[in-house]
Design a protein around this motif. Structure first.
Motif, PDB file in Angstrom:
ATOM      1  N   GLU A  11     -19.077  15.182  39.982  1.00 39.67           N
ATOM      2  CA  GLU A  11     -18.347  14.242  40.826  1.00 39.67           C
ATOM      3  C   GLU A  11     -16.850  14.536  40.839  1.00 39.67           C
ATOM      4  O   GLU A  11     -16.163  14.282  41.829  1.00 39.67           O
ATOM      5  N   ASP A 205     -24.472  16.209  48.658  1.00 44.85           N
ATOM      6  CA  ASP A 205     -24.136  14.957  47.977  1.00 44.85           C
ATOM      7  C   ASP A 205     -24.807  13.779  48.669  1.00 44.85           C
ATOM      8  O   ASP A 205     -25.614  13.951  49.588  1.00 44.85           O
ATOM      9  N   ALA A 206     -24.452  12.585  48.239  1.00 46.95           N
ATOM     10  CA  ALA A 206     -25.087  11.373  48.765  1.00 46.95           C
ATOM     11  C   ALA A 206     -24.844  11.197  50.258  1.00 46.95           C
ATOM     12  O   ALA A 206     -25.617  10.516  50.947  1.00 46.95           O
ATOM     13  N   ASP A 207     -23.796  11.806  50.767  1.00 44.40           N
ATOM     14  CA  ASP A 207     -23.473  11.701  52.195  1.00 44.40           C
ATOM     15  C   ASP A 207     -23.998  12.879  52.998  1.00 44.40           C
ATOM     16  O   ASP A 207     -23.694  13.005  54.188  1.00 44.40           O
ATOM     17  N   GLY A 208     -24.743  13.753  52.335  1.00 40.44           N
ATOM     18  CA  GLY A 208     -25.291  14.906  53.025  1.00 40.44           C
ATOM     19  C   GLY A 208     -24.332  16.075  53.155  1.00 40.44           C
ATOM     20  O   GLY A 208     -24.626  17.046  53.857  1.00 40.44           O
ATOM     21  N   GLU A 209     -23.177  15.983  52.471  1.00 35.94           N
ATOM     22  CA  GLU A 209     -22.189  17.053  52.525  1.00 35.94           C
ATOM     23  C   GLU A 209     -22.510  18.129  51.490  1.00 35.94           C
ATOM     24  O   GLU A 209     -23.092  17.852  50.443  1.00 35.94           O
TER      25      GLU A 209
END
Length: 355
Positions: A11, A205-209
């Motif tokens: 993170e 990541d959690a946002d699809g990045e």
């Protein structure tokens, strides 16, 4: 790479993880292998880890080491692997005999270790050695002490290597009086779970990045010690970052130009020294290093020239005092070598040998 933090917390460590991922990609391309780790301490410990990895993969317990492998690499490897009961057979020093390992391969051989260019500078196509090792169920470990050479010569992967252990110091890192350096380690994809050290992988990541994390962690810090592939850590991360930046600035074309310049300077140096009476060129094929035989003790010649502020090279006896090669001098030329340097060395060496 603004988040230069230990990569265990992705993170807040995407900067570090990204450059480690780029480093692995560069090393894989350089060595011609499918996968590389996030670096090891240096070339010698990378070789030792390669031997240990080969014993795990093959479930055999012996390594055959060619007479062209750097004596310090051999000693470092023996120190590490003998401690866990692995047997090694190091062949006598030889200028151009990497293939001699073929005759030493047996049913208990886990791996054969060769170096190209070797300690005497000899560049060798090890394809036949790879075929012989594989036919006997052994792995081929290729050691490279000069990473820039892979910008010009056939890559270890092209020649059938199963493991590549290399020293990356000459790309982006200073000599630093002996360290810290940056060990390169690459292998075949099917062997990846037995590879030592850290491995950075790409994910989302959690946002699809796009993001990066450590993956397939098998060091003793991560799992039960008796199940670990290794207890080795990566090298100093700054060395890896310097390597990555330098390689990014060079690019493929720049690396090839750099390698060609190294070879050109070495050829010019070889030609200049070959013209000196009593000097015998020993290395038949080379990149930027070669060995010569002098009519005098090489260490004494080096000391004499050093007193005149000329660094002539490394006497082989410094690396292996008991090899009986006291008249052999190892000479290197790089892109930093000037034509005037070559002329000065040849003139001074000629005077010392004639005295």
């Amino acid at each position: 790479f603004l988040t230069s933090y230990t990569p265990y917390q992705p993170e807040i460590a995407q900067g570090t993880l990204q450059y480690l991922y780029e480093f692995q990609t560069q090393v894989a391309n350089l060595t011609g292998m499918p996968v590389a780790n996030a670096s090891l301490y240096d070339g010698s410990t990378a070789m030792a880890e390669g031997v240990l990895m080969a014993t795990r993969v093959t479930r055999r317990n012996k390594a055959v080491i060619s007479g062209g492998v750097h004596p310090h690499y051999v000693r470092a490897t023996e120190t590490v692997v003998h401690a866990v009961g692995v047997e090694t057979e190091a062949l006598p020093a030889a200028v151009d005999a990497e293939a001699d390992v073929i005759a030493r391969i047996g049913p208990d051989t886990a791996c054969v270790v060769v170096q190209t260019p070797n300690i005497f500078g000899t560049a060798t196509d090890v394809t036949k050695i790879a075929e012989a090792a594989h036919a006997a169920g052994a792995l081929l470990i290729v050691v490279v002490t000069e990473a820039v050479s892979m910008g010009l010569l056939k890559s270890p992967g092209e020649m059938g290597a199963d493991i590549v252990a290399a020293e990356g110091q000459s790309i982006g890192n200073a000599l630093n009086f002996g360290g810290p350096y940056v060990g390169l380690f690459a292998t075949r994809e099917k062997l990846i779970r037995q590879m030592p050290g850290r491995l950075t992988g790409e994910t989302v990541d959690a946002d699809g990045e796009r993001g990066f994390v450590l993956t397939l962690s098998t060091r003793e810090q991560h799992i039960r010690r008796d199940k670990a592939t290794s207890n080795i850590c990566t090298n100093s991360g700054l060395c890896t970052l310097a390597f990555t930046i330098h390689m990014s600035l060079l690019g493929e074309t720049g690396l090839r130009k750099l390698a060609l310049l190294n070879h050109e300077k070495a050829v010019a140096t070889r030609d200049a020294l070959a013209a000196i009476p009593g000097v015998e060129i020993l290395t038949p094929r080379f990149f930027n290093e070669f060995a010569v035989r002098l009519p005098k003790n090489a260490a004494e010649v080096v000391d004499t020239l050093a007193s005149h502020h000329i660094l002539a090279g490394v006497p082989y006896s410094r690396l292996a005092p008991d090899a009986g090669l006291d008249d052999v001098l190892l000479v290197a030329a790089t892109e930093t070598t000037l034509d005037t340097d070559i002329t000065l060395l040849a003139k001074a060496l000629g005077k010392v040998l004639a005295a």
